[in-house]
Design a protein around this motif. Structure first.
Motif, PDB file in Angstrom:
ATOM      1  N   VAL A 126     -32.196  65.096  14.492  1.00  0.00           N
ATOM      2  CA  VAL A 126     -33.058  65.836  13.569  1.00  0.00           C
ATOM      3  C   VAL A 126     -32.544  67.270  13.479  1.00  0.00           C
ATOM      4  O   VAL A 126     -32.119  67.835  14.493  1.00  0.00           O
ATOM      5  CB  VAL A 126     -34.532  65.882  14.062  1.00  0.00           C
ATOM      6  CG1 VAL A 126     -35.415  66.628  13.070  1.00  0.00           C
ATOM      7  CG2 VAL A 126     -35.075  64.488  14.326  1.00  0.00           C
ATOM      8  N   MET A 127     -32.576  67.822  12.276  1.00  0.00           N
ATOM      9  CA  MET A 127     -32.224  69.242  12.127  1.00  0.00           C
ATOM     10  C   MET A 127     -33.349  69.941  11.370  1.00  0.00           C
ATOM     11  O   MET A 127     -33.772  69.476  10.309  1.00  0.00           O
ATOM     12  CB  MET A 127     -30.922  69.366  11.353  1.00  0.00           C
ATOM     13  CG  MET A 127     -30.549  70.780  11.019  1.00  0.00           C
ATOM     14  SD  MET A 127     -28.777  70.860  10.713  1.00  0.00           S
ATOM     15  CE  MET A 127     -28.675  72.052   9.467  1.00  0.00           C
ATOM     16  N   ALA A 128     -33.855  71.034  11.943  1.00  0.00           N
ATOM     17  CA  ALA A 128     -34.892  71.830  11.287  1.00  0.00           C
ATOM     18  C   ALA A 128     -34.249  73.101  10.764  1.00  0.00           C
ATOM     19  O   ALA A 128     -33.372  73.678  11.415  1.00  0.00           O
ATOM     20  CB  ALA A 128     -35.992  72.170  12.286  1.00  0.00           C
ATOM     21  N   MET A 129     -34.661  73.539   9.583  1.00  0.00           N
ATOM     22  CA  MET A 129     -34.051  74.723   8.980  1.00  0.00           C
ATOM     23  C   MET A 129     -35.121  75.631   8.359  1.00  0.00           C
ATOM     24  O   MET A 129     -36.067  75.141   7.761  1.00  0.00           O
ATOM     25  CB  MET A 129     -33.113  74.328   7.827  1.00  0.00           C
ATOM     26  CG  MET A 129     -32.140  73.230   8.112  1.00  0.00           C
ATOM     27  SD  MET A 129     -31.475  72.563   6.576  1.00  0.00           S
ATOM     28  CE  MET A 129     -30.136  73.671   6.285  1.00  0.00           C
ATOM     29  N   TYR A 130     -34.903  76.932   8.522  1.00  0.00           N
ATOM     30  CA  TYR A 130     -35.625  77.912   7.708  1.00  0.00           C
ATOM     31  C   TYR A 130     -34.618  79.023   7.462  1.00  0.00           C
ATOM     32  O   TYR A 130     -34.526  79.975   8.234  1.00  0.00           O
ATOM     33  CB  TYR A 130     -36.879  78.408   8.431  1.00  0.00           C
ATOM     34  CG  TYR A 130     -37.719  79.391   7.637  1.00  0.00           C
ATOM     35  CD1 TYR A 130     -37.643  79.463   6.237  1.00  0.00           C
ATOM     36  CD2 TYR A 130     -38.609  80.248   8.279  1.00  0.00           C
ATOM     37  CE1 TYR A 130     -38.419  80.351   5.518  1.00  0.00           C
ATOM     38  CE2 TYR A 130     -39.395  81.142   7.567  1.00  0.00           C
ATOM     39  CZ  TYR A 130     -39.295  81.189   6.192  1.00  0.00           C
ATOM     40  OH  TYR A 130     -40.065  82.083   5.480  1.00  0.00           O
ATOM     41  N   LEU A 131     -33.831  78.842   6.410  1.00  0.00           N
ATOM     42  CA  LEU A 131     -32.712  79.746   6.161  1.00  0.00           C
ATOM     43  C   LEU A 131     -32.868  80.355   4.770  1.00  0.00           C
ATOM     44  O   LEU A 131     -33.871  80.982   4.489  1.00  0.00           O
ATOM     45  CB  LEU A 131     -31.402  78.985   6.372  1.00  0.00           C
ATOM     46  CG  LEU A 131     -31.211  78.469   7.822  1.00  0.00           C
ATOM     47  CD1 LEU A 131     -30.083  77.461   7.927  1.00  0.00           C
ATOM     48  CD2 LEU A 131     -30.979  79.634   8.785  1.00  0.00           C
ATOM     49  N   LEU A 132     -31.894  80.119   3.895  1.00  0.00           N
ATOM     50  CA  LEU A 132     -31.951  80.631   2.525  1.00  0.00           C
ATOM     51  C   LEU A 132     -31.306  79.586   1.610  1.00  0.00           C
ATOM     52  O   LEU A 132     -30.483  78.783   2.082  1.00  0.00           O
ATOM     53  CB  LEU A 132     -31.167  81.950   2.421  1.00  0.00           C
ATOM     54  CG  LEU A 132     -31.831  83.207   2.978  1.00  0.00           C
ATOM     55  CD1 LEU A 132     -30.854  84.370   2.959  1.00  0.00           C
ATOM     56  CD2 LEU A 132     -33.098  83.562   2.201  1.00  0.00           C
ATOM     57  N   PRO A 133     -31.614  79.605   0.322  1.00  0.00           N
ATOM     58  CA  PRO A 133     -31.051  78.577  -0.568  1.00  0.00           C
ATOM     59  C   PRO A 133     -29.525  78.504  -0.511  1.00  0.00           C
ATOM     60  O   PRO A 133     -28.948  77.418  -0.405  1.00  0.00           O
ATOM     61  CB  PRO A 133     -31.514  79.005  -1.964  1.00  0.00           C
ATOM     62  CG  PRO A 133     -32.706  79.860  -1.736  1.00  0.00           C
ATOM     63  CD  PRO A 133     -32.541  80.507  -0.393  1.00  0.00           C
ATOM     64  N   ASP A 134     -28.858  79.667  -0.550  1.00  0.00           N
ATOM     65  CA  ASP A 134     -27.385  79.622  -0.576  1.00  0.00           C
ATOM     66  C   ASP A 134     -26.822  79.176   0.777  1.00  0.00           C
ATOM     67  O   ASP A 134     -25.766  78.529   0.838  1.00  0.00           O
ATOM     68  CB  ASP A 134     -26.789  80.975  -1.002  1.00  0.00           C
ATOM     69  CG  ASP A 134     -27.138  82.075  -0.032  1.00  0.00           C
ATOM     70  OD1 ASP A 134     -28.335  82.225   0.280  1.00  0.00           O
ATOM     71  OD2 ASP A 134     -26.225  82.784   0.439  1.00  0.00           O
ATOM     72  N   ILE A 135     -27.530  79.453   1.860  1.00  0.00           N
ATOM     73  CA  ILE A 135     -27.049  79.005   3.184  1.00  0.00           C
ATOM     74  C   ILE A 135     -27.254  77.494   3.309  1.00  0.00           C
ATOM     75  O   ILE A 135     -26.380  76.786   3.810  1.00  0.00           O
ATOM     76  CB  ILE A 135     -27.742  79.785   4.317  1.00  0.00           C
ATOM     77  CG1 ILE A 135     -27.350  81.258   4.183  1.00  0.00           C
ATOM     78  CG2 ILE A 135     -27.355  79.230   5.678  1.00  0.00           C
ATOM     79  CD1 ILE A 135     -27.840  82.139   5.280  1.00  0.00           C
ATOM     80  N   ASN A 136     -28.383  76.992   2.812  1.00  0.00           N
ATOM     81  CA  ASN A 136     -28.582  75.535   2.810  1.00  0.00           C
ATOM     82  C   ASN A 136     -27.421  74.873   2.050  1.00  0.00           C
ATOM     83  O   ASN A 136     -26.892  73.849   2.496  1.00  0.00           O
ATOM     84  CB  ASN A 136     -29.900  75.175   2.118  1.00  0.00           C
ATOM     85  CG  ASN A 136     -31.116  75.469   2.985  1.00  0.00           C
ATOM     86  OD1 ASN A 136     -30.987  76.071   4.044  1.00  0.00           O
ATOM     87  ND2 ASN A 136     -32.287  75.049   2.540  1.00  0.00           N
ATOM     88  N   LEU A 137     -27.051  75.465   0.912  1.00  0.00           N
ATOM     89  CA  LEU A 137     -25.971  74.867   0.112  1.00  0.00           C
ATOM     90  C   LEU A 137     -24.618  74.977   0.808  1.00  0.00           C
ATOM     91  O   LEU A 137     -23.781  74.086   0.693  1.00  0.00           O
ATOM     92  CB  LEU A 137     -25.896  75.521  -1.269  1.00  0.00           C
ATOM     93  CG  LEU A 137     -26.975  75.054  -2.241  1.00  0.00           C
ATOM     94  CD1 LEU A 137     -26.783  75.680  -3.612  1.00  0.00           C
ATOM     95  CD2 LEU A 137     -27.004  73.527  -2.370  1.00  0.00           C
ATOM     96  N   ARG A 138     -24.419  76.074   1.544  1.00  0.00           N
ATOM     97  CA  ARG A 138     -23.158  76.206   2.307  1.00  0.00           C
ATOM     98  C   ARG A 138     -23.084  75.165   3.405  1.00  0.00           C
ATOM     99  O   ARG A 138     -22.024  74.671   3.744  1.00  0.00           O
ATOM    100  CB  ARG A 138     -23.081  77.606   2.934  1.00  0.00           C
ATOM    101  CG  ARG A 138     -22.264  78.577   2.107  1.00  0.00           C
ATOM    102  CD  ARG A 138     -22.377  79.950   2.687  1.00  0.00           C
ATOM    103  NE  ARG A 138     -21.446  80.179   3.797  1.00  0.00           N
ATOM    104  CZ  ARG A 138     -21.442  81.282   4.519  1.00  0.00           C
ATOM    105  NH1 ARG A 138     -22.299  82.245   4.252  1.00  0.00           N
ATOM    106  NH2 ARG A 138     -20.576  81.431   5.495  1.00  0.00           N
ATOM    107  N   LEU A 139     -24.260  74.858   4.010  1.00  0.00           N
ATOM    108  CA  LEU A 139     -24.279  73.878   5.118  1.00  0.00           C
ATOM    109  C   LEU A 139     -24.249  72.425   4.614  1.00  0.00           C
ATOM    110  O   LEU A 139     -23.896  71.521   5.360  1.00  0.00           O
ATOM    111  CB  LEU A 139     -25.537  74.073   5.974  1.00  0.00           C
ATOM    112  CG  LEU A 139     -25.583  75.332   6.835  1.00  0.00           C
ATOM    113  CD1 LEU A 139     -26.942  75.458   7.507  1.00  0.00           C
ATOM    114  CD2 LEU A 139     -24.480  75.305   7.916  1.00  0.00           C
TER     115      LEU A 139
END
Ligand SMILES: C[S@@+](CC[C@H](N)C(=O)[O-])C[C@H]1O[C@@H](n2cnc3c(N)ncnc32)[C@H](O)[C@@H]1O
Length: 259
Positions: A126-139
């Protein structure tokens, strides 16, 4: 001579102040790492719902890269999972370790000062995220290319562009998204069993279309979908379901091998 020194005093003062500021900001730069995302904690109610959506429980290994005070990982550990969080800010990692100690879960979690872009994602369930839209897209490419099919991803606030989530909902006025990493099935497959055919599949995230060649007759593949490694599609009105494992698919009464 004395009068010249007096007239230079403001300049000497300005230089001294500038040098002091430069030294101070060098120390500051050492202490304050460059953040790709500022720290804003996820409210506990939202954390709880995210982990419920991902069905986090015993046996799971959950990661939160950009973990802040570690609340997602600590909550996962309280649900019986193991967890790993990294944050580039040492202060956050200190808080995360303190939170883990307070919750009595230090044996189930690990926190490290590190850059989220330099982490291995492949071991997570499982991976939990609270980042930013462009960082989600980079990942996103790293998520799709290196995480195991079936890995569950939950994100607070931000989506992953055109990768449609399985679930999207509002919790306490905030958006929460849930995805399952799909197996890779694009390309050609030789199907054997009740129905012999060659499939040519074209995959977009968890969906695929394609053609089936049945004894020289070309038929559309429709309703192609993946839930992790679980595959389903229709050919000629017949539904096929199975499990993808690397270069093979084991179905009920059929199997396929990557050509
Ligand atoms: C929006 S907060 C989320 C905190 C936590 N995941 C939560 O949901 O409560 C983002 C966190 O990412 C951290 N961060 C920013 N850039 C980072 C990077 N390059 N590598 C690791 N962590 C980073 C920040 O220090 C901050 O704690």
């Amino acid at each position: 001579m004395i009068s010249r020194l007096v007239s230079l005093r403001p300049a000497i003062y300005a230089l001294t102040v500038a040098a002091g500021l430069a030294a101070a900001s060098a120390v500051h730069a050492q202490q304050e790492p460059r953040l790709d995302v500022i720290y804003v904690p996820t409210p506990q109610e939202v954390v709880d719902r995210m982990l419920a959506l991902a069905k986090v429980g015993p046996g799971d290994y959950m990661i939160d890269f950009g973990c802040g005070d570690g609340r997602m990982v600590v909550t996962a550990a309280k649900l019986g999972a193991r967890g790993y969080g990294v944050d580039i800010n040492p202060q956050r990692i200190k808080e995360a370790n303190e939170n883990a100690a307070r919750a009595g879960v230090t044996d189930k979690v690990e926190f490290k000062i590190a850059n989220l872009f330099e982490q291995d994602l492949s071991k997570a369930d499982v991976m939990a995220m609270y980042l930013l839209p462009d960082i989600n897209l980079r990942l996103r490419p790293k998520i799709l290319d290196t995480m195991k099919p079936g890995t569950r991803i939950v994100s607070h606030a931000f989506d992953m562009g055109d990768w449609k989530p399985e679930v999207e909902e509002k919790v306490d006025g905030r958006n929460v998204y849930f995805w399952i990493v799909p197996a890779k099935v694009g390309g050609s497959w030789e199907v054997d069993g009740a129905q012999k055919m060659t499939l040519k599949l074209d995959q977009t995230f968890q969906f695929f279309t394609g053609k089936a060649d049945i004894g020289g007759k070309s038929v559309e593949v429709t309703d192609g979908q993946l839930k992790g490694a679980d595959i389903s599609f229709k050919v000629d009105g017949k539904t096929f379901t199975g499990k993808v494992s690397g270069g093979s698919i084991a179905g009920d009464g059929w199997k396929a091998t990557k050509a």
